[in-house]
Design a protein around this motif. Structure first.
Motif, PDB file in Angstrom:
ATOM      1  N   GLU A 145       2.052  -9.321  -8.808  1.00  0.00           N
ATOM      2  CA  GLU A 145       1.508  -9.078  -7.465  1.00  0.00           C
ATOM      3  C   GLU A 145       1.458  -7.584  -7.157  1.00  0.00           C
ATOM      4  O   GLU A 145       0.472  -7.094  -6.589  1.00  0.00           O
ATOM      5  CB  GLU A 145       2.356  -9.809  -6.422  1.00  0.00           C
ATOM      6  CG  GLU A 145       2.220 -11.333  -6.472  1.00  0.00           C
ATOM      7  CD  GLU A 145       3.157 -12.026  -5.503  1.00  0.00           C
ATOM      8  OE1 GLU A 145       4.024 -11.330  -4.920  1.00  0.00           O
ATOM      9  OE2 GLU A 145       3.028 -13.255  -5.324  1.00  0.00           O
ATOM     10  N   LYS A 146       2.528  -6.859  -7.508  1.00  0.00           N
ATOM     11  CA  LYS A 146       2.540  -5.409  -7.271  1.00  0.00           C
ATOM     12  C   LYS A 146       1.470  -4.719  -8.102  1.00  0.00           C
ATOM     13  O   LYS A 146       0.815  -3.778  -7.636  1.00  0.00           O
ATOM     14  CB  LYS A 146       3.917  -4.832  -7.603  1.00  0.00           C
ATOM     15  CG  LYS A 146       5.010  -5.241  -6.629  1.00  0.00           C
ATOM     16  CD  LYS A 146       4.750  -4.685  -5.233  1.00  0.00           C
ATOM     17  CE  LYS A 146       5.875  -5.030  -4.283  1.00  0.00           C
ATOM     18  NZ  LYS A 146       5.600  -4.553  -2.899  1.00  0.00           N
ATOM     19  N   THR A 147       1.292  -5.200  -9.334  1.00  0.00           N
ATOM     20  CA  THR A 147       0.256  -4.625 -10.194  1.00  0.00           C
ATOM     21  C   THR A 147      -1.120  -4.831  -9.581  1.00  0.00           C
ATOM     22  O   THR A 147      -1.973  -3.930  -9.604  1.00  0.00           O
ATOM     23  CB  THR A 147       0.306  -5.258 -11.591  1.00  0.00           C
ATOM     24  OG1 THR A 147       1.602  -5.028 -12.168  1.00  0.00           O
ATOM     25  CG2 THR A 147      -0.755  -4.660 -12.499  1.00  0.00           C
ATOM     26  N   GLN A 148      -1.338  -6.036  -9.025  1.00  0.00           N
ATOM     27  CA  GLN A 148      -2.618  -6.299  -8.373  1.00  0.00           C
ATOM     28  C   GLN A 148      -2.802  -5.413  -7.149  1.00  0.00           C
ATOM     29  O   GLN A 148      -3.906  -4.915  -6.888  1.00  0.00           O
ATOM     30  CB  GLN A 148      -2.697  -7.779  -7.971  1.00  0.00           C
ATOM     31  CG  GLN A 148      -2.711  -8.742  -9.137  1.00  0.00           C
ATOM     32  CD  GLN A 148      -3.869  -8.490 -10.074  1.00  0.00           C
ATOM     33  OE1 GLN A 148      -5.024  -8.466  -9.659  1.00  0.00           O
ATOM     34  NE2 GLN A 148      -3.575  -8.282 -11.342  1.00  0.00           N
ATOM     35  N   ASP A 149      -1.715  -5.196  -6.390  1.00  0.00           N
ATOM     36  CA  ASP A 149      -1.794  -4.317  -5.219  1.00  0.00           C
ATOM     37  C   ASP A 149      -2.154  -2.892  -5.636  1.00  0.00           C
ATOM     38  O   ASP A 149      -2.992  -2.239  -5.000  1.00  0.00           O
ATOM     39  CB  ASP A 149      -0.455  -4.305  -4.466  1.00  0.00           C
ATOM     40  CG  ASP A 149      -0.192  -5.610  -3.738  1.00  0.00           C
ATOM     41  OD1 ASP A 149      -1.165  -6.373  -3.524  1.00  0.00           O
ATOM     42  OD2 ASP A 149       0.971  -5.864  -3.386  1.00  0.00           O
ATOM     43  N   VAL A 150      -1.488  -2.423  -6.696  1.00  0.00           N
ATOM     44  CA  VAL A 150      -1.770  -1.073  -7.190  1.00  0.00           C
ATOM     45  C   VAL A 150      -3.212  -0.974  -7.675  1.00  0.00           C
ATOM     46  O   VAL A 150      -3.905   0.013  -7.408  1.00  0.00           O
ATOM     47  CB  VAL A 150      -0.793  -0.702  -8.328  1.00  0.00           C
ATOM     48  CG1 VAL A 150      -1.228   0.592  -9.013  1.00  0.00           C
ATOM     49  CG2 VAL A 150       0.618  -0.547  -7.784  1.00  0.00           C
ATOM     50  N   GLN A 151      -3.670  -2.014  -8.379  1.00  0.00           N
ATOM     51  CA  GLN A 151      -5.042  -2.012  -8.883  1.00  0.00           C
ATOM     52  C   GLN A 151      -6.045  -1.975  -7.733  1.00  0.00           C
ATOM     53  O   GLN A 151      -7.033  -1.229  -7.776  1.00  0.00           O
ATOM     54  CB  GLN A 151      -5.284  -3.256  -9.743  1.00  0.00           C
ATOM     55  CG  GLN A 151      -6.685  -3.362 -10.324  1.00  0.00           C
ATOM     56  CD  GLN A 151      -7.012  -2.259 -11.302  1.00  0.00           C
ATOM     57  OE1 GLN A 151      -6.124  -1.728 -11.955  1.00  0.00           O
ATOM     58  NE2 GLN A 151      -8.279  -1.907 -11.409  1.00  0.00           N
ATOM     59  N   SER A 153      -5.473  -0.822  -4.718  1.00  0.00           N
ATOM     60  CA  SER A 153      -5.372   0.500  -4.089  1.00  0.00           C
ATOM     61  C   SER A 153      -6.128   1.536  -4.899  1.00  0.00           C
ATOM     62  O   SER A 153      -6.823   2.397  -4.335  1.00  0.00           O
ATOM     63  CB  SER A 153      -3.902   0.904  -3.958  1.00  0.00           C
ATOM     64  OG  SER A 153      -3.209   0.032  -3.098  1.00  0.00           O
ATOM     65  N   TYR A 154      -5.985   1.451  -6.222  1.00  0.00           N
ATOM     66  CA  TYR A 154      -6.707   2.386  -7.089  1.00  0.00           C
ATOM     67  C   TYR A 154      -8.214   2.227  -6.923  1.00  0.00           C
ATOM     68  O   TYR A 154      -8.951   3.224  -6.842  1.00  0.00           O
ATOM     69  CB  TYR A 154      -6.315   2.152  -8.544  1.00  0.00           C
ATOM     70  CG  TYR A 154      -7.152   2.928  -9.526  1.00  0.00           C
ATOM     71  CD1 TYR A 154      -6.926   4.283  -9.762  1.00  0.00           C
ATOM     72  CD2 TYR A 154      -8.197   2.309 -10.212  1.00  0.00           C
ATOM     73  CE1 TYR A 154      -7.712   5.002 -10.646  1.00  0.00           C
ATOM     74  CE2 TYR A 154      -8.987   3.014 -11.099  1.00  0.00           C
ATOM     75  CZ  TYR A 154      -8.744   4.360 -11.323  1.00  0.00           C
ATOM     76  OH  TYR A 154      -9.529   5.069 -12.194  1.00  0.00           O
ATOM     77  N   GLU A 155      -8.672   0.991  -6.864  1.00  0.00           N
ATOM     78  CA  GLU A 155     -10.113   0.754  -6.714  1.00  0.00           C
ATOM     79  C   GLU A 155     -10.616   1.282  -5.376  1.00  0.00           C
ATOM     80  O   GLU A 155     -11.733   1.830  -5.296  1.00  0.00           O
ATOM     81  CB  GLU A 155     -10.402  -0.745  -6.858  1.00  0.00           C
ATOM     82  CG  GLU A 155     -10.179  -1.255  -8.286  1.00  0.00           C
ATOM     83  CD  GLU A 155     -10.283  -2.767  -8.380  1.00  0.00           C
ATOM     84  OE1 GLU A 155     -10.419  -3.422  -7.307  1.00  0.00           O
ATOM     85  OE2 GLU A 155     -10.224  -3.300  -9.498  1.00  0.00           O
ATOM     86  N   ARG A 156      -9.799   1.114  -4.325  1.00  0.00           N
ATOM     87  CA  ARG A 156     -10.207   1.663  -3.014  1.00  0.00           C
ATOM     88  C   ARG A 156     -10.283   3.186  -3.056  1.00  0.00           C
ATOM     89  O   ARG A 156     -11.223   3.792  -2.529  1.00  0.00           O
ATOM     90  CB  ARG A 156      -9.221   1.204  -1.931  1.00  0.00           C
ATOM     91  CG  ARG A 156      -9.362  -0.244  -1.516  1.00  0.00           C
ATOM     92  CD  ARG A 156      -8.605  -0.530  -0.234  1.00  0.00           C
ATOM     93  NE  ARG A 156      -7.178  -0.374  -0.397  1.00  0.00           N
ATOM     94  CZ  ARG A 156      -6.358  -1.358  -0.735  1.00  0.00           C
ATOM     95  NH1 ARG A 156      -6.834  -2.568  -0.965  1.00  0.00           N
ATOM     96  NH2 ARG A 156      -5.057  -1.139  -0.841  1.00  0.00           N
ATOM     97  N   LEU A 157      -9.292   3.799  -3.691  1.00  0.00           N
ATOM     98  CA  LEU A 157      -9.302   5.259  -3.818  1.00  0.00           C
ATOM     99  C   LEU A 157     -10.485   5.721  -4.660  1.00  0.00           C
ATOM    100  O   LEU A 157     -11.103   6.753  -4.367  1.00  0.00           O
ATOM    101  CB  LEU A 157      -7.988   5.738  -4.450  1.00  0.00           C
ATOM    102  CG  LEU A 157      -6.744   5.648  -3.559  1.00  0.00           C
ATOM    103  CD1 LEU A 157      -5.495   5.973  -4.367  1.00  0.00           C
ATOM    104  CD2 LEU A 157      -6.860   6.603  -2.369  1.00  0.00           C
TER     105      LEU A 157
END
Length: 275
Positions: A145-151, A153-157
């Protein structure tokens, strides 16, 4: 585990032993199933859930050691506690069973109190393993789940960066209609060359961003010079020639993951470093 003490599979080729053990364990609150040989034991283990196995070592056909080997080779059974039942003169083979992963052993004839103690200890080990497995699964889920959140966030950035880069690029082209589309064309050409050179994808992405922004320094060139028809004067040309340095100074303040500012500074240099 149910309200009873636990589910026990008793594997022994002797009817009397199976009967005595089964009766004793049922009176103590355990659920008991019986198997008279190794084949029946493996069939029963694969058909229903058990919490511990009491496994006679000496049986005709498939003996206890072979049953243990096959259990440890099966991912569904390899963590199931196994208590080996053996006579005192079978200690060498008992050692082999322990080396193969048996949880414990009891010597025949055994004391019922000791039998119960060994079973309870094996069940405690099983519960501990189940708790560890649940914790591992929960940890894996949280990491995923954290990995998906980071992914995300990265895509939004990444989208925000792309939008910012294109907005800056558009500002320059709006002020210099004569070269409209120039930065996009340079970007396409530079990325095509980079791909032909088999550069890493991350490096190509840096080249793409630098290509879109390489003329950002023209934002400080007066619009009347950029849009002036005909030949420009030397003083005006000198102002235009300063746009790589201006672009560098603007972009140097942004923490790109690539040396974009340096690309921009050098984009009018000749191969020998002059220009």
């Amino acid at each position: 585990m149910s309200a009873e003490q636990g589910r026990v599979l008793v594997v022994d080729d002797e009817v009397l032993n199976r009967t005595l053990i089964s009766t004793d364990l049922q009176e103590a609150g355990f659920q008991v199933a019986l198997a008279e040989n190794g084949d029946d034991a493996l069939m029963g283990l694969r058909a229903q859930e058990f919490d511990v196995v009491l496994l006679d070592l000496s049986m005709p056909g498939m003996d206890g050691l072979e049953v243990l080997k096959r259990m440890k080779a099966d991912p569904r059974l390899q963590h199931l506690p196994v208590i080996v039942l053996a006579t005192i003169d079978e200690m060498d083979r008992v050692v082999q069973c322990v080396e193969r992963g048996a949880t414990d052993h009891l010597s025949k004839p055994f004391n019922p109190v000791l039998l119960h103690a060994r079973i309870h200890a094996a069940l405690a080990d099983r519960r501990l393993h189940e708790q560890e497995e649940l914790y591992r699964q929960d940890l894996e889920r949280r990491v995923w789940e954290k990995t998906q959140d980071v992914q995300r966030s990265y895509e939004r950035l990444q989208r925000a960066l792309d939008g910012t880069v294109h907005a800056l690029s558009s500002v320059v082209e709006m002020r210099d209609p004569y070269t409209a589309g120039h930065q996009q064309r340079v970007t396409v050409l530079a990325c095509a060359i980079a791909q032909e050179m088999h550069l890493p994808d991350d490096q190509i992405e840096g080249i793409r961003v630098a290509g879109l922004l390489h003329d950002i320094g023209k934002i400080c060139v007066p619009a009347e010079i950029l849009s002036k028809p005909g030949r420009i004067q030397e003083t005006e040309f000198n102002i235009i020639k300063g746009h790589p340095r201006v672009g560098h100074d603007i972009l140097a303040k942004i923490s790109f993951p690539w040396p974009v500012a340096r690309f921009v500074l050098q984009h009018h240099e000749a191969m020998d470093g002059s220009g």
